[in-house]
Design a protein around this motif. Structure first.
Motif, PDB file in Angstrom:
ATOM      1  N   VAL A  71       8.147   8.295 -10.205  1.00  0.00           N
ATOM      2  CA  VAL A  71       7.900   7.641  -8.921  1.00  0.00           C
ATOM      3  C   VAL A  71       9.149   6.853  -8.524  1.00  0.00           C
ATOM      4  N   VAL A  72       9.545   6.968  -7.258  1.00  0.00           N
ATOM      5  CA  VAL A  72      10.694   6.223  -6.768  1.00  0.00           C
ATOM      6  C   VAL A  72      10.327   5.457  -5.509  1.00  0.00           C
ATOM      7  N   THR A  98      14.995   3.143  -6.215  1.00  0.00           N
ATOM      8  CA  THR A  98      14.558   2.425  -7.414  1.00  0.00           C
ATOM      9  C   THR A  98      13.464   3.218  -8.109  1.00  0.00           C
ATOM     10  N   GLY A  99      13.649   3.501  -9.387  1.00  0.00           N
ATOM     11  CA  GLY A  99      12.605   4.157 -10.171  1.00  0.00           C
ATOM     12  C   GLY A  99      11.542   3.161 -10.582  1.00  0.00           C
ATOM     13  N   LEU A 100      10.281   3.581 -10.475  1.00  0.00           N
ATOM     14  CA  LEU A 100       9.159   2.703 -10.807  1.00  0.00           C
ATOM     15  C   LEU A 100       8.343   3.319 -11.944  1.00  0.00           C
ATOM     16  N   GLY A 145       0.815  -1.209   0.000  1.00  0.00           N
ATOM     17  CA  GLY A 145       0.000   0.000   0.000  1.00  0.00           C
ATOM     18  C   GLY A 145       0.848   1.258   0.000  1.00  0.00           C
ATOM     19  N   THR A 146       2.027   1.199   0.630  1.00  0.00           N
ATOM     20  CA  THR A 146       2.951   2.331   0.626  1.00  0.00           C
ATOM     21  C   THR A 146       3.329   2.686  -0.808  1.00  0.00           C
ATOM     22  N   VAL A 147       3.726   1.679  -1.568  1.00  0.00           N
ATOM     23  CA  VAL A 147       4.100   1.883  -2.965  1.00  0.00           C
ATOM     24  C   VAL A 147       2.875   2.230  -3.802  1.00  0.00           C
ATOM     25  N   GLY A 148       1.739   1.600  -3.498  1.00  0.00           N
ATOM     26  CA  GLY A 148       0.519   1.866  -4.267  1.00  0.00           C
ATOM     27  C   GLY A 148       0.096   3.318  -4.224  1.00  0.00           C
ATOM     28  N   ALA A 149       0.263   3.977  -3.078  1.00  0.00           N
ATOM     29  CA  ALA A 149      -0.091   5.400  -2.971  1.00  0.00           C
ATOM     30  C   ALA A 149       0.818   6.248  -3.829  1.00  0.00           C
ATOM     31  N   ALA A 150       2.135   5.959  -3.805  1.00  0.00           N
ATOM     32  CA  ALA A 150       3.085   6.723  -4.616  1.00  0.00           C
ATOM     33  C   ALA A 150       2.805   6.534  -6.099  1.00  0.00           C
ATOM     34  N   LEU A 151       2.508   5.303  -6.510  1.00  0.00           N
ATOM     35  CA  LEU A 151       2.197   5.042  -7.911  1.00  0.00           C
ATOM     36  C   LEU A 151       0.915   5.745  -8.342  1.00  0.00           C
ATOM     37  N   THR A 152      -0.080   5.764  -7.470  1.00  0.00           N
ATOM     38  CA  THR A 152      -1.332   6.446  -7.797  1.00  0.00           C
ATOM     39  C   THR A 152      -1.094   7.942  -7.954  1.00  0.00           C
ATOM     40  N   GLY A 153      -0.253   8.502  -7.093  1.00  0.00           N
ATOM     41  CA  GLY A 153       0.123   9.902  -7.268  1.00  0.00           C
ATOM     42  C   GLY A 153       0.775  10.136  -8.603  1.00  0.00           C
ATOM     43  N   GLY A 154       1.696   9.258  -8.989  1.00  0.00           N
ATOM     44  CA  GLY A 154       2.366   9.397 -10.275  1.00  0.00           C
ATOM     45  C   GLY A 154       1.424   9.295 -11.456  1.00  0.00           C
TER      46      GLY A 154
END
Length: 256
Positions: A168-169, A233-235, A115-124
């Motif tokens: 996103v990183v 790491t860049g996503l 979920g931590t990564v999911g929020a950042a990806l959704t922002g991106g």
């Protein structure tokens, strides 16, 4: 000032969230905190919410160390928080989404579930810069260096903001007062822990988390983190993979 959303998947009361928000404020960012009302780990980028008459419940909160910073608890996961923030739920949409500091590392391809990564990806996906920040506390921590992890994240923000919008990183920080530095790393094939089925009975199952027995592949985020590095790491939020498929001609009607 850069409008910044601070969120997480550990919930509105998590100390890592408060440390990250305080560091962002002290760095001069325009901070708003919005996070799940309760623990939402493993929710990925889910936008499922607890609705009442089609409405998502949101509560204003006052958080320790964060006087004067708008803070909201949301009855939904971090992906939902980032999505509704992009649509103006907490004021002008954020330009930067900082998610964390998570209780536990998020490394390897298993970040798909985070979920931590999911929020950042959704922002991106919605045009903001995004960073997921996690602290490698291990299985039995005796101390938590939240402020050190938050400080590292804010040190990386200028680099992130120099990249195109939507970048996103993923950051993972050793649970130590200092680290060897920041290093760019690829994703390990797996994370550093695995989920196992520990119990199965009629009507229920139980999952458990345990350390992986294998040594992480050299050059990956899991390996560098184990060596005391902060991993960067860049996503790519969403991308397609060319398959080389050639459209087949329509088949003739079958004769009966």
């Amino acid at each position: 000032m850069t409008r910044t959303l601070i969120t997480n998947d550990d919930g509105i009361d998590a100390p890592g969230l408060h440390a990250l928000a305080a560091a962002a404020r002290d760095a001069g960012l325009d901070v708003t905190v919005a996070a799940p009302m309760r623990q939402s780990s493993g929710s990925s980028a889910s936008i499922v919410a607890a609705e009442e008459d089609g409405r998502i419940a949101i509560e204003e909160r006052r958080l320790p160390r964060l006087d004067g910073i708008p803070a909201f608890a949301v009855r939904g996961g971090p992906g939902l928080v980032a999505l509704i923030a992009a649509h103006g739920a907490f004021g002008d949409p954020a330009e930067l989404v900082l998610s964390g500091v998570n209780h536990g590392a998020n490394v390897g391809r298993a970040i798909l579930h985070s979920g931590t990564v999911g929020a950042a990806l959704t922002g991106g996906l919605n045009g903001a810069w995004g960073a997921a920040v996690s602290l490698d506390v291990g299985m039995n921590p005796t101390a938590f260096h939240w402020d050190a992890a938050a400080a590292v994240a804010l040190d990386v923000v200028p680099f992130l903001l120099a990249r195109p919008r939507g970048t996103v990183v993923n950051l993972n920080v050793p649970n130590t007062p200092t680290s060897r530095g920041v290093i760019e790393a690829s994703l390990a094939p797996f994370g550093i822990v695995q989920t196992t089925l520990s119990e199965r009975d009629v009507g229920h199952i139980r999952l458990a988390v345990e350390d992986l027995p294998n040594t992480p592949a050299p050059g990956t985020d899991a390996a560098y983190l184990a060596e005391g590095w902060v991993t960067l790491t860049g996503l790519d939020p969403v991308s397609h993979v060319p398959l080389g498929f050639t459209r087949a001609a329509a088949s003739a009607p079958r004769q009966r």
